[in-house]
Structure formats: structure tokens, C-alpha cells
Design a protein around this motif. Structure first.
Motif, PDB file in Angstrom:
ATOM      1  N   GLY A 182       0.746  -1.254   0.000  1.00  0.00           N
ATOM      2  CA  GLY A 182       0.000   0.000   0.000  1.00  0.00           C
ATOM      3  C   GLY A 182       0.769   1.293   0.000  1.00  0.00           C
ATOM      4  O   GLY A 182       0.173   2.363   0.150  1.00  0.00           O
ATOM      5  N   LYS A 183       2.103   1.270  -0.191  1.00  0.00           N
ATOM      6  CA  LYS A 183       2.873   2.519  -0.180  1.00  0.00           C
ATOM      7  C   LYS A 183       2.361   3.494  -1.234  1.00  0.00           C
ATOM      8  O   LYS A 183       2.017   4.637  -0.942  1.00  0.00           O
ATOM      9  CB  LYS A 183       4.360   2.232  -0.448  1.00  0.00           C
ATOM     10  CG  LYS A 183       5.026   1.311   0.532  1.00  0.00           C
ATOM     11  CD  LYS A 183       6.492   1.129   0.213  1.00  0.00           C
ATOM     12  CE  LYS A 183       6.746   0.536  -1.155  1.00  0.00           C
ATOM     13  NZ  LYS A 183       6.204  -0.817  -1.310  1.00  0.00           N
ATOM     14  N   ASP A 403     -12.820  -1.069  -2.657  1.00  0.00           N
ATOM     15  CA  ASP A 403     -13.461  -0.531  -3.863  1.00  0.00           C
ATOM     16  C   ASP A 403     -12.842   0.789  -4.305  1.00  0.00           C
ATOM     17  O   ASP A 403     -12.473   0.970  -5.467  1.00  0.00           O
ATOM     18  CB  ASP A 403     -14.974  -0.387  -3.652  1.00  0.00           C
ATOM     19  CG  ASP A 403     -15.327   0.489  -2.458  1.00  0.00           C
ATOM     20  OD1 ASP A 403     -14.406   0.868  -1.700  1.00  0.00           O
ATOM     21  OD2 ASP A 403     -16.528   0.798  -2.294  1.00  0.00           O
ATOM     22  N   CYS A 404     -12.675   1.739  -3.386  1.00  0.00           N
ATOM     23  CA  CYS A 404     -12.145   3.060  -3.770  1.00  0.00           C
ATOM     24  C   CYS A 404     -10.655   3.209  -3.482  1.00  0.00           C
ATOM     25  O   CYS A 404     -10.107   4.301  -3.643  1.00  0.00           O
ATOM     26  CB  CYS A 404     -12.932   4.172  -3.080  1.00  0.00           C
ATOM     27  SG  CYS A 404     -12.785   4.160  -1.273  1.00  0.00           S
ATOM     28  N   ARG A 405      -9.998   2.142  -3.027  1.00  0.00           N
ATOM     29  CA  ARG A 405      -8.549   2.136  -2.817  1.00  0.00           C
ATOM     30  C   ARG A 405      -8.095   3.242  -1.864  1.00  0.00           C
ATOM     31  O   ARG A 405      -7.052   3.845  -2.037  1.00  0.00           O
ATOM     32  CB  ARG A 405      -7.815   2.262  -4.156  1.00  0.00           C
ATOM     33  CG  ARG A 405      -8.154   1.178  -5.161  1.00  0.00           C
ATOM     34  CD  ARG A 405      -7.408   1.375  -6.475  1.00  0.00           C
ATOM     35  NE  ARG A 405      -5.970   1.386  -6.259  1.00  0.00           N
ATOM     36  CZ  ARG A 405      -5.210   0.311  -6.121  1.00  0.00           C
ATOM     37  NH1 ARG A 405      -5.760  -0.885  -6.163  1.00  0.00           N
ATOM     38  NH2 ARG A 405      -3.906   0.411  -5.916  1.00  0.00           N
ATOM     39  N   ARG A 406      -8.904   3.495  -0.852  1.00  0.00           N
ATOM     40  CA  ARG A 406      -8.539   4.512   0.124  1.00  0.00           C
ATOM     41  C   ARG A 406      -8.175   3.881   1.466  1.00  0.00           C
ATOM     42  O   ARG A 406      -8.785   2.908   1.891  1.00  0.00           O
ATOM     43  CB  ARG A 406      -9.703   5.478   0.374  1.00  0.00           C
ATOM     44  CG  ARG A 406     -10.021   6.427  -0.756  1.00  0.00           C
ATOM     45  CD  ARG A 406     -11.088   7.404  -0.291  1.00  0.00           C
ATOM     46  NE  ARG A 406     -11.617   8.222  -1.373  1.00  0.00           N
ATOM     47  CZ  ARG A 406     -12.588   9.118  -1.219  1.00  0.00           C
ATOM     48  NH1 ARG A 406     -13.147   9.281  -0.015  1.00  0.00           N
ATOM     49  NH2 ARG A 406     -13.013   9.825  -2.243  1.00  0.00           N
ATOM     50  N   PHE A 407      -7.161   4.504   2.112  1.00  0.00           N
ATOM     51  CA  PHE A 407      -6.872   4.198   3.505  1.00  0.00           C
ATOM     52  C   PHE A 407      -7.583   5.227   4.379  1.00  0.00           C
ATOM     53  O   PHE A 407      -7.743   6.389   3.988  1.00  0.00           O
ATOM     54  CB  PHE A 407      -5.363   4.280   3.783  1.00  0.00           C
ATOM     55  CG  PHE A 407      -4.597   3.082   3.306  1.00  0.00           C
ATOM     56  CD1 PHE A 407      -4.500   1.944   4.092  1.00  0.00           C
ATOM     57  CD2 PHE A 407      -3.950   3.101   2.079  1.00  0.00           C
ATOM     58  CE1 PHE A 407      -3.781   0.832   3.665  1.00  0.00           C
ATOM     59  CE2 PHE A 407      -3.226   2.006   1.637  1.00  0.00           C
ATOM     60  CZ  PHE A 407      -3.142   0.861   2.430  1.00  0.00           C
ATOM     61  N   GLY A 412     -12.751   6.465  10.263  1.00  0.00           N
ATOM     62  CA  GLY A 412     -13.469   6.250   9.006  1.00  0.00           C
ATOM     63  C   GLY A 412     -13.706   7.492   8.182  1.00  0.00           C
ATOM     64  O   GLY A 412     -14.369   7.430   7.143  1.00  0.00           O
ATOM     65  N   VAL A 413     -13.157   8.638   8.585  1.00  0.00           N
ATOM     66  CA  VAL A 413     -13.442   9.911   7.910  1.00  0.00           C
ATOM     67  C   VAL A 413     -13.001   9.893   6.454  1.00  0.00           C
ATOM     68  O   VAL A 413     -13.754  10.281   5.554  1.00  0.00           O
ATOM     69  CB  VAL A 413     -12.768  11.076   8.668  1.00  0.00           C
ATOM     70  CG1 VAL A 413     -12.867  12.368   7.852  1.00  0.00           C
ATOM     71  CG2 VAL A 413     -13.420  11.267  10.031  1.00  0.00           C
ATOM     72  N   LEU A 414     -11.778   9.463   6.182  1.00  0.00           N
ATOM     73  CA  LEU A 414     -11.263   9.520   4.812  1.00  0.00           C
ATOM     74  C   LEU A 414     -12.000   8.562   3.881  1.00  0.00           C
ATOM     75  O   LEU A 414     -12.114   8.818   2.684  1.00  0.00           O
ATOM     76  CB  LEU A 414      -9.770   9.221   4.795  1.00  0.00           C
ATOM     77  CG  LEU A 414      -8.875  10.313   5.399  1.00  0.00           C
ATOM     78  CD1 LEU A 414      -7.417   9.916   5.306  1.00  0.00           C
ATOM     79  CD2 LEU A 414      -9.105  11.651   4.714  1.00  0.00           C
TER      80      LEU A 414
END
Length: 448
Positions: A182-183, A403-407, A412-414
Motif C-alpha cells: 500500500g505505499k 473498492d475506492c482504494r482509500r486508507f 473512518g473519515v477519509l
């Protein structure tokens, strides 16, 4: 003074060896012309045609015979210019500069001597002001009243930002982690955060072609609520896409703010080419956040492996200097050495140990095994390995949305964040068509 020292100096300076005597008063007069050298006589030099202060390193032993340099140039503009150049190139020698009135309206040392006599030349150093050696400052002159360190951007992960105070200007952050953990994904997200905070960004992605890079970044910018699930009928794998209208809205949001280095140019991976493009992106477009992903894809000029690691270390040094020179923040990805079965530490960063030594911050990201994730309540951990500003050491738990490839942090805000493109922050107004309307962009201008 030896013949060898005189010969080396003679390649840069014009002088009469018979009139050189460092023990006379330890001052070397740097004049504007041969006529002025002749007028002063003792310990007087001028630069040969095509030579300048930057060439003084060729005659260091010669300069070391003298205690200081005296700028004996009558014309004010030329005197100030030469004084500045000598200060930065004179190898630590103090530089003395006389005020303009000391020349009594004369255009040269020769004229001053002709009109007012030898005594006028001898009195020039009396009112001169010393410029400290280049790089040495008086601490009392450092202005910190306007606030100290300024963050160029924050990550949006509250626990991380609280620990390091955001990503500061003039800093280099090194990111490490095993392949596929995930870098690049996290750093791509950090660039979106910077854009959302009003900054312009630059990315060098040494492994991803531009279309794939954009597809992944579009998915991150869109977020879960704006994605369409697509299931491959053969493999059964589900992928996620952004529809044409939303892609155009996102494009308008980051237009002029997000610049990607093109890997298709011939010198794509040359360190000099990347640094030059970073310079251009800062000066031309005002980019303040930079991503170099990663150090292993750079092409250095080296022979043996040891040369390669020295070149890599030098490149990291140049990135650090770049960040400080332009008051921006540079993120660098560096793969770790093999270290299976244990948490990553600063010493695990691959290549030369100087990589972490030269960095202001160092981070490691690791995906947790399924059992550990269930027990801890998060799927990845971000470790602060080094933080020069505050000395922070912390492990931050992260969750990852496939699904959206977000960390996201544990709050859970981001994961639920809506970027500016959804809030009307677009350069051009986007007009939504009715469901059955004809979309003139569908075939000719659709983003890839």
C-alpha cells in the motif's frame, strides 16, 4: 609560496609574482582590471578573461596563504556583484568591501591613484565592511516571529497529523513497505489530500504507466459512493469504475493542480531529468508537494554496486536540498530489505543507510494478516520510524477500502470523504444531461 601554487593560481588570476607577499598584511586585493592590479601593486590580482570566482577552487593552496579578500572595484554594481560571488566561492575566506564614497568619484583604482595619490589607495581598507564567510550567520538575525515550521499539507489521518504536525515545508519524507502493501496507494491519496487543501502536486511513478496511474487515482478521488461495480463474466472478479460525467468533473477539479511525469520520454528514469522536471513544476506551476515513486526505478550513473548506492544516497541528498530550496515537501518511496516475520524498522530501508539519515521523516506501512486484522480492528499499520521535528514514534492503525482504494484512520473519515470536485470546485461548469440525452463527449473526449 611554491611554484606549483603560483602556476595553479596563474590559470585563474592575473598577477605579478614579484609583488606577492602574504606576510605583508595578509590581504589579497581583487581588482577589476590589469591596470588596477598595476596601480595597487602589492598582493593585487584580477581574473583572467573567461575566469571568475567559481574557478577559485582550482587555486585553494594559493588562497590559503592569505587571511582575507578585499574587493577593490570602484563601480558600485560590479563591486557588489563580485563581493557576493566571492563570498559564496572564496572557500571560507572573509571578504571585505569598501563603501562607494571611498573611491571619491573615481571609476578605477588607477584613476584614484592618479588623482589623489598612493595614500588614497592605502586608506581604502580603513572604512571597509567585512562580509562573514558564506554559510555562517548570526543566530540573532534569524527571524522566527512569523511562526516556525509550516505544514505544506496534512494527511487527513488525525492520529498521524497530531503526531508529526503535518508534512512540513522544506522536508523529505521516506516511505517504505513490502511490495503490494500500500505505499503507492497511500501516497496517491496524500496527493489528493494536498490538492483538496489548495496545493499543486507533482508525481513521478516509475512503475505505473500513465493510464493505469490515472485509473487508480480516479477511483480514489471518486470514492465509494461514485463507483460502478463491474464483474468480469469469465473470471468473476469485480472491478470498480468511474462514469464519464464524473471523470470529467474530477478532471476539471485537478486540472492545473496535478502534474504527472511522463514515462514515455527517452530520459524518463534519469535522475537529472526527474529533478529538472521537478524544478520546472515548482517554478512554472507552483507545485509544493512532490512524489518520487520509487528510488529503485531511478537510473543513476554508476559502475559497481557500491557506486550505485553512493549515487542513490547523493540523489536522496539532492531531493532533500530541493525541498529546502523551494520550501516544499518531497515524498520518496524506498523498498525495504528482506525482513520477513518482523515489523519494519528504519534500518530495513533498502539501499544506502544514508537514505533515512538524510530524511526528515520516515514511515513504514504494512498490511496485517487476516487473523491479526480481526483481532486489532484495523487492516494495516503505519509506523512513524523517524520524525526530526518532534521526535514522534507512533503506530497508527488504518483501514483499507478495496473498492475506492482509500486508507482511512479508525474514525473512518477519509473513507467517506467527498473531495472538492463534488462541491463545485471545478474550473469549468459541468452541465448534467438528462438520462436519455445525447452526450457529445461520449466518444470524442472521454477520459481514459
Amino acid at each position: 609560496m611554491t611554484d606549483r601554487e603560483l602556476a595553479a593560481a596563474g590559470e585563474v588570476l592575473l598577477f605579478d609574482p614579484a609583488f606577492l607577499n602574504p606576510r605583508y598584511d595578509g590581504t589579497l586585493w581583487v581588482c577589476a582590471s590589469p591596470e588596477d592590479v598595476y596601480a595597487q601593486g602589492i598582493n593585487a590580482v584580477c581574473f583572467l578573461p573567461g575566469r571568475g570566482p567559481e574557478d577559485l577552487k582550482r587555486c585553494r593552496p594559493f588562497l590559503n596563504q592569505f587571511d582575507c579578500l578585499f574587493v577593490a572595484v570602484a563601480e558600485e554594481k560590479a563591486r557588489k556583484a563580485l563581493a557576493g560571488e566571492l563570498r559564496s566561492a572564496a572557500l571560507g575566506k572573509p571578504v571585505w568591501v569598501p563603501p562607494g564614497q571611498s573611491f571619491r568619484g573615481c571609476a578605477s583604482l588607477a584613476e584614484l591613484k592618479s588623482r589623489h595619490g598612493t595614500e588614497a589607495l592605502e586608506s581604502l581598507p580603513m572604512d571597509a565592511v567585512e562580509l562573514p564567510a558564506y554559510g555562517l550567520i548570526d543566530l540573532s538575525d534569524v527571524d522566527v516571529e512569523e511562526g516556525g515550521r509550516r505544514a505544506v499539507a496534512v494527511s487527513g489521518i488525525s492520529t498521524l497529523d497530531g503526531a508529526i504536525g503535518g508534512f512540513g515545508e522544506g522536508e523529505l519524507s521516506v516511505w517504505t513497505g513490502r511490495r503490494g502493501e500500500g505505499k503507492s496507494t497511500l501516497l496517491s491519496q496524500l496527493l489528493l489530500e494536498a490538492i483538496d487543501q489548495g496545493e499543486r502536486v507533482f508525481a513521478y511513478s516509475g512503475e505505473l504507466p500513465k493510464k493505469l496511474f490515472k485509473r487508480w487515482t480516479l477511483v480514489q478521488a471518486a470514492g465509494s459512493a461514485n463507483l460502478t461495480a463491474l464483474t468480469d463474466p469469465v473470471t468473476g472478479r469485480t472491478d470498480y469504475a468511474v462514469d464519464a460525467m464524473k471523470r470529467r468533473r474530477i478532471d476539471e477539479w485537478w486540472r492545473g493542480r496535478y502534474f504527472l511525469y511522463d514515462l514515455e520520454i527517452a530520459s524518463a528514469h534519469d535522475e537529472g531529468s526527474v529533478l529538472s522536471m521537478m524544478d520546472y513544476a515548482n517554478l512554472r506551476y507552483g507545485c509544493k508537494v512532490f512524489l518520487v515513486d520509487n528510488a529503485m526505478t531511478m537510473r543513476f550513473r554508476q559502475g559497481s554496486d557500491s557506486d550505485y548506492y553512493r549515487a542513490q544516497s547523493a540523489f536522496v541528498g539532492r531531493l532533500s536540498e530541493f525541498a529546502k530550496r523551494h520550501s516544499c515537501h518531497v515524498h520518496l518511496v524506498a523498498h525495504p530489505r528482506k525482513s520477513e516475520g518482523k515489523a519494519l524498522a528504519a534500518d530495513d530501508v533498502g539501499g544506502s543507510g544514508d537514505i533515512v539519515n538524510r530524511a526528515d521523516n520516515a514511515f513504514a506501512i504494512e498490511r496485517l494478516p487476516e487473523a491479526a486484522a480481526e483481532q486489532s480492528g484495523y487492516t494495516a499499520r503505519l509506523s512513524i520510524l523517524k520524525n526530526r521535528q518532534f521526535g514522534a514514534r507512533k503506530t497508527v492503525g488504518l483501514t483499507f477500502l478495496e473498492d475506492c482504494r482509500r486508507f482511512s484512520g479508525l474514525d473512518g473519515v477519509l473513507g467517506q470523504k467527498h473531495y472538492g470536485w463534488e462541491n463545485g470546485e471545478c474550473v469549468q461548469q459541468i452541465v448534467e444531461l438528462p438520462p436519455d440525452g445525447n452526450d457529445p463527449w461520449e466518444t470524442s473526449h472521454e477520459s481514459t
